[in-house]
Design a protein around this motif. Structure first.
Motif, PDB file in Angstrom:
ATOM      1  N   GLY A 272       0.761  -1.229   0.000  1.00 17.22           N
ATOM      2  CA  GLY A 272       0.000   0.000   0.000  1.00 17.22           C
ATOM      3  C   GLY A 272       0.797   1.288   0.000  1.00 17.22           C
ATOM      4  N   ILE A 273       0.029   2.390   0.047  1.00 18.76           N
ATOM      5  CA  ILE A 273       0.565   3.734  -0.099  1.00 18.76           C
ATOM      6  C   ILE A 273       1.028   4.275   1.250  1.00 18.76           C
ATOM      7  N   ILE A 274       2.222   4.817   1.283  1.00 15.92           N
ATOM      8  CA  ILE A 274       2.719   5.511   2.471  1.00 15.92           C
ATOM      9  C   ILE A 274       2.275   6.972   2.427  1.00 15.92           C
ATOM     10  N   LEU A 275       2.507   7.615   1.290  1.00 21.01           N
ATOM     11  CA  LEU A 275       2.115   9.006   1.085  1.00 21.01           C
ATOM     12  C   LEU A 275       1.799   9.164  -0.397  1.00 21.01           C
ATOM     13  N   GLY A 276       0.602   9.656  -0.725  1.00 19.43           N
ATOM     14  CA  GLY A 276       0.278   9.729  -2.143  1.00 19.43           C
ATOM     15  C   GLY A 276      -0.900  10.619  -2.476  1.00 19.43           C
ATOM     16  N   ASN A 277      -0.982  10.987  -3.770  1.00 15.61           N
ATOM     17  CA  ASN A 277      -2.162  11.676  -4.292  1.00 15.61           C
ATOM     18  C   ASN A 277      -2.488  11.177  -5.696  1.00 15.61           C
ATOM     19  N   PHE A 278      -2.061   9.952  -6.026  1.00 17.42           N
ATOM     20  CA  PHE A 278      -2.393   9.371  -7.327  1.00 17.42           C
ATOM     21  C   PHE A 278      -3.910   9.322  -7.475  1.00 17.42           C
ATOM     22  N   GLY A 279      -4.363   9.600  -8.680  1.00 14.59           N
ATOM     23  CA  GLY A 279      -5.792   9.754  -8.930  1.00 14.59           C
ATOM     24  C   GLY A 279      -6.106  11.188  -9.272  1.00 14.59           C
ATOM     25  N   ASP A 280      -5.212  12.084  -8.871  1.00 18.69           N
ATOM     26  CA  ASP A 280      -5.276  13.492  -9.244  1.00 18.69           C
ATOM     27  C   ASP A 280      -4.111  13.801 -10.178  1.00 18.69           C
ATOM     28  N   LYS A 281      -4.136  14.953 -10.802  1.00 20.51           N
ATOM     29  CA  LYS A 281      -3.031  15.380 -11.665  1.00 20.51           C
ATOM     30  C   LYS A 281      -2.614  16.774 -11.245  1.00 20.51           C
TER      31      LYS A 281
ATOM     32  N   ASP B 250       5.131  11.895 -10.975  1.00 19.69           N
ATOM     33  CA  ASP B 250       4.544  12.553 -12.146  1.00 19.69           C
ATOM     34  C   ASP B 250       3.942  11.544 -13.122  1.00 19.69           C
ATOM     35  N   ARG B 251       2.907  10.825 -12.639  1.00 19.21           N
ATOM     36  CA  ARG B 251       2.200   9.825 -13.461  1.00 19.21           C
ATOM     37  C   ARG B 251       3.125   8.707 -13.954  1.00 19.21           C
ATOM     38  N   GLY B 252       4.117   8.373 -13.138  1.00 20.00           N
ATOM     39  CA  GLY B 252       4.995   7.258 -13.464  1.00 20.00           C
ATOM     40  C   GLY B 252       6.181   7.607 -14.334  1.00 20.00           C
TER      41      GLY B 252
ATOM     42  N   GLY C  87      -9.847   7.044  -3.425  1.00 21.56           N
ATOM     43  CA  GLY C  87     -10.971   6.636  -2.584  1.00 21.56           C
ATOM     44  C   GLY C  87     -10.928   5.167  -2.255  1.00 21.56           C
ATOM     45  N   LYS C  88     -12.029   4.454  -2.479  1.00 24.15           N
ATOM     46  CA  LYS C  88     -12.101   3.032  -2.148  1.00 24.15           C
ATOM     47  C   LYS C  88     -11.131   2.206  -2.984  1.00 24.15           C
ATOM     48  N   GLY C  89     -10.717   2.718  -4.137  1.00 23.04           N
ATOM     49  CA  GLY C  89      -9.788   1.977  -4.981  1.00 23.04           C
ATOM     50  C   GLY C  89      -8.339   2.148  -4.593  1.00 23.04           C
ATOM     51  N   SER C  90      -8.066   2.964  -3.593  1.00 25.57           N
ATOM     52  CA  SER C  90      -6.687   3.198  -3.171  1.00 25.57           C
ATOM     53  C   SER C  90      -6.149   2.018  -2.376  1.00 25.57           C
TER      54      SER C  90
END
Length: 261
Positions: A153-162, A180-182, A244-247
């Motif tokens: 899982g994610i430690i720190l993230g905002n993937f899902g936004d740009k 930056d989107r990979g 959200g729930k998909g994270s």
């Protein structure tokens, strides 16, 4: 409130932060000292009944220098992850993990299902050198509710936004940096799902155009290309990202999560 930490000449009071205080028991206090050498002594003064309120420098983040973007001790508050740096970028969430013994005092155990804390401010590190570091403890696969093929899982993230960036552990327990989107998407080579505490660091160096990751102070992997400078427009989350729930919520323990630049 009457604690004071003088410098070597007893002429300047050093900034400090009380992380935990229990009369008659163990306290945890962070002190900003000029330097640390084999002969350094730290002096403590107390016993002044006229001191009835804490000095301002003990509560305004002065203990942490300007290079600290955020300092989350990961303990002490049931409904937020408090940032001790001057930025006061606290993480808040309706559901957080439970408090557990950490490497330094108390840490947080995230269950991999719903525990997360959304930051209150946008991180100002998209166009700077930066280091994200923490102590982390992930159970062995098949123990403590961690599935054999579960993504840690994610430690720190905002993937899902740009634009976005995630600091995380992937399914096989290796460190991952999704910038930056990979572009780039750097991964480590060590499975950290062993039930032990490890110190991890993700380092972005713009001048050398390099991303590096470290495990317990040793280089774990690196790549040429530090990624394009970006301006974050959305807030990051500790323990998840913006899906959200998909994270993939983090499953394990965290302690002393910090960002510096």
């Amino acid at each position: 409130h009457d604690l004071r930490f003088p410098d070597a000449d007893a002429s300047v009071a050093l900034p400090y932060e009380v992380e935990a205080w229990a009369p008659g028991k163990t306290a945890r206090v962070w002190v900003r000292i000029p330097e640390l050498t084999p002969t350094t002594s730290i002096w403590i003064w107390w016993g002044n009944p006229a001191c009835t309120s804490p000095p301002p420098y003990s509560t305004d983040g002065s203990t942490w220098g300007p290079e600290h973007v955020a300092v989350w001790h990961m303990g002490g508050d049931p409904d937020q992850v408090r940032d001790s740096s001057p930025a006061s970028n606290h993480g808040r969430g309706e559901t957080l993990g439970r408090a557990v013994p950490g490497v330094i005092g108390t840490g947080i155990h995230f269950d991999g299902e719903k525990g997360a804390a959304k930051l209150t401010s946008i991180l100002p590190i998209g166009k700077t050198d930066n280091t994200v570091s923490l102590w982390l403890n992930v159970p062995k696969p098949g123990t403590e509710g961690l599935g054999l093929k579960e993504r840690v899982g994610i430690i720190l993230g905002n993937f899902g936004d740009k634009p976005n960036s995630n600091w995380e552990l992937h399914a096989t327990g290796e460190m991952r940096w999704h910038w930056d989107r990979g572009r780039p998407d750097l991964r480590g080579k060590i499975d950290l799902r062993d039930g032990s505490w490890h110190h991890l660091a993700w380092v972005r160096e713009r001048q050398s155009d390099t991303l590096r990751i470290y495990v317990d102070g040793k280089l774990g992997n690196e790549c040429s290309g530090s990624g394009a400078d970006i301006t974050f427009t959305t807030k990051h989350t500790i323990g998840a990202d913006s899906r959200g729930k998909g994270s993939p919520h983090f499953h394990g323990k965290m302690d002393e999560l910090r960002i510096s630049q």
